[in-house]
Motif scaffolding. Structure first.
Motif, short mmCIF file in Angstrom:
data_model
loop_
_atom_site.label_atom_id
_atom_site.label_comp_id
_atom_site.label_asym_id
_atom_site.label_seq_id
_atom_site.Cartn_x
_atom_site.Cartn_y
_atom_site.Cartn_z
N LYS A 48 1.65 24.36 -4.55
CA LYS A 48 2.21 22.99 -4.52
C LYS A 48 3.98 22.95 -4.52
CE LYS A 48 -1.33 20.60 -6.78
NZ LYS A 48 -1.97 19.70 -8.05
N MET A 49 4.56 22.83 -3.39
CA MET A 49 5.92 22.84 -3.32
C MET A 49 6.56 21.53 -3.34
SD MET A 49 6.12 26.02 -2.99
CE MET A 49 8.03 26.34 -2.37
N GLY A 50 5.95 20.48 -2.91
CA GLY A 50 6.38 19.00 -3.14
C GLY A 50 5.28 17.95 -2.76
N ALA B 17 0.75 -1.10 0.08
CA ALA B 17 -0.08 0.18 0.02
C ALA B 17 0.90 1.15 0.08
CB ALA B 17 -0.86 0.15 1.35
N ALA B 18 0.32 2.43 -0.44
CA ALA B 18 1.03 3.58 -0.41
C ALA B 18 -0.04 4.77 -0.37
CB ALA B 18 1.82 3.83 -1.76
N CYS B 19 0.66 5.86 0.14
CA CYS B 19 -0.21 7.11 0.31
C CYS B 19 0.61 8.31 0.12
CB CYS B 19 -1.05 7.37 1.74
SG CYS B 19 -1.64 8.98 1.74
N MET B 20 0.42 9.02 -1.05
CA MET B 20 0.94 10.33 -0.88
C MET B 20 -0.06 11.66 -0.49
SD MET B 20 1.35 12.77 -4.34
CE MET B 20 -0.21 13.39 -3.59
N VAL B 21 0.65 12.67 0.00
CA VAL B 21 0.30 13.75 0.48
C VAL B 21 0.97 14.87 0.09
CG1 VAL B 21 -0.46 15.21 2.71
CG2 VAL B 21 -0.78 12.80 2.75
N ASN B 22 0.11 15.86 -0.48
CA ASN B 22 0.81 17.06 -0.88
C ASN B 22 1.26 18.08 0.02
OD1 ASN B 22 0.79 16.89 -3.89
ND2 ASN B 22 -1.37 17.68 -4.06
N VAL B 23 2.52 18.74 -0.31
CA VAL B 23 3.19 19.72 0.56
C VAL B 23 2.90 21.09 -0.05
CG1 VAL B 23 5.21 20.67 1.50
CG2 VAL B 23 5.00 18.25 1.30
N LEU B 24 1.85 21.80 0.76
CA LEU B 24 1.50 23.24 -0.07
C LEU B 24 1.98 24.29 0.91
CD1 LEU B 24 -2.29 22.20 -0.30
CD2 LEU B 24 -0.39 22.13 -1.86
N GLY B 25 2.28 25.55 0.29
CA GLY B 25 2.91 26.65 0.90
C GLY B 25 1.93 27.16 1.94
N GLN B 26 2.25 27.84 3.07
CA GLN B 26 1.59 28.21 4.04
C GLN B 26 1.95 30.01 4.15
OE1 GLN B 26 -0.63 26.52 5.68
NE2 GLN B 26 -0.09 24.73 4.26
N ARG B 27 2.69 30.47 3.39
CA ARG B 27 3.12 31.89 3.51
C ARG B 27 3.67 32.28 2.41
NH1 ARG B 27 8.56 32.59 3.43
NH2 ARG B 27 9.89 30.61 3.62
#
Length: 372
Positions: free
Chosen positions: A345-347, A303-313
């Protein structure tokens, strides 16, 4: 024999990850981007110039064995006008059919593929009439809408008027009946010029504020629903004659699926294939556009899960990964963007594990621990 040269028209994260996969295969990469964002830093042959300039396109494409695009909005038609001998994958016809949501719907309807009820509304009155019949509808700008931008959910005449003023073009806009779906899913397909294809496992996708937050596989739908999702995705990509990787986003119903949208390129929902599949979507995109044998799209982990890394500032990026990398099994992928913006979307972070629940828990912990 020298290595083939792959041109990538577009300099964002999708082009970056495609270039990384190509480089691993010994393929030379040339990138053309409108602006310096930092994503192209690992590569030597990056041109920063106006991508709609015919002279720029002609000079850049010279020597490329094949050119692919980072997104359906890349100036592919201008490229072929400037350098008519260029081999472009996917082709202009497929890109033109997909980038315009009205034409996309017409192509899928002609192929008999399942879709939400919809109307190509050429006038305000037609849009009002369609929403009145549907009860609730999503109005979509024909071109340039993505990640929740360019869409509006409407139920009242006043909401339709506001959406029409904001979203309509000379040829109108798309009105789609609101779908009370049980879940959202995506299926990625890699397809060669000769039609040979490889279909990736179904991914369950979860959106927050109209942007993808998490994608996981196995999706956990009934076997019959997953089989139908894979069938519809393959038929959709074939109907649009896409070469390379394409992703079909789907609404999951109790007894089947409906096509939401199609992206003729690597896709956010399939980023987890880098860590979870025998062959990532990016490697198979390179293989497909070059006409090489396709790799195994199957999972090499439970199994696998991906979560986006979004900018906060807002401001220059200053990544601090210490806490994120302390999460067991976390694979952190940053895109090298020099500037942070809220929701940009930063990563992404992917975790592979014995179960989706475990992968999801750790992926979310690591993604929220990334400091930018």
């Amino acid at each position: 024999m020298s290595s083939p040269v792959l041109g990538i028209l577009g300099g964002g994260q999708l082009g970056r990850m495609t270039a990384l996969a190509a480089t691993r295969l010994g393929v030379a990469v040339r990138v053309l981007a409108d602006a310096e964002t930092g994503t192209g830093r690992p590569f030597d042959d990056v041109t920063i110039a106006e991508a709609s300039d015919p002279a720029v396109l002609r000079d850049w494409a010279h020597g490329c064995d094949v050119v692919t695009v980072e997104s359906e909005w890349a100036p592919a038609d201008l490229l072929l006008e400037a350098a008519p001998g260029t081999r472009l994958e996917p082709g202009v016809a497929a890109l033109a059919a997909i980038r315009h949501k009205g034409r996309q719907r017409r192509h899928l309807a002609e192929a008999g593929l399942p879709q939400p009820r919809h109307v190509w509304a050429e006038t305000r009155d037609e849009a009002q009439d369609a929403v009145g019949r549907f009860g609730a509808a999503v109005l979509k700008r024909f071109e340039g809408s993505y990640d929740g931008y360019g869409n509006a959910t409407c139920r009242t005449p006043a909401e339709v008027d506001a959406a029409w003023d904001a979203l309509s073009a000379d040829d109108g806009l798309l009105v789609e009946a609101f779908v009370p779906f049980q879940a959202e899913a995506a299926v990625t397909v890699a397809r060669r010029p000769d039609g040979e294809a490889a279909v990736y496992p179904v991914v369950r996708s979860e959106h927050r504020d109209h942007r993808l937050w998490a994608a996981s596989t196995p999706a956990g739908f009934p076997d019959a629903v997953e089989a139908e999702a894979r069938r519809v995705a393959l038929a959709t990509v074939a109907a649009l004659d896409v070469t390379g990787v394409a992703t079909v986003e789907l609404f999951v119903l109790a007894d089947g699926v409906l096509v939401n949208e199609v992206a003729p390129r690597p896709h956010n929902t399939a980023h987890l294939t880098i860590d979870a599949s025998h062959t990532s979507q990016f490697e198979n995109h390179v293989r497909a556009v070059l006409g090489w044998p396709l790799g195994d799209p199957g999972l090499r982990v439970p199994a696998a899960c991906m979560v986006n890394v979004l900018g906060q500032r807002e401001g220059p990026a200053a990544p601090d990964l210490a806490d994120a990398l302390a999460v067991p099994g976390a694979s952190v992928h940053l895109y090298g963007k020099a500037e942070v913006r809220p929701e940009r979307k930063m990563g992404h972070v992917t975790v592979t594990a014995g179960s989706v629940a475990d992968a999801r828990r750790r992926a979310e912990a690591a993604a929220t621990a990334v400091r930018l």
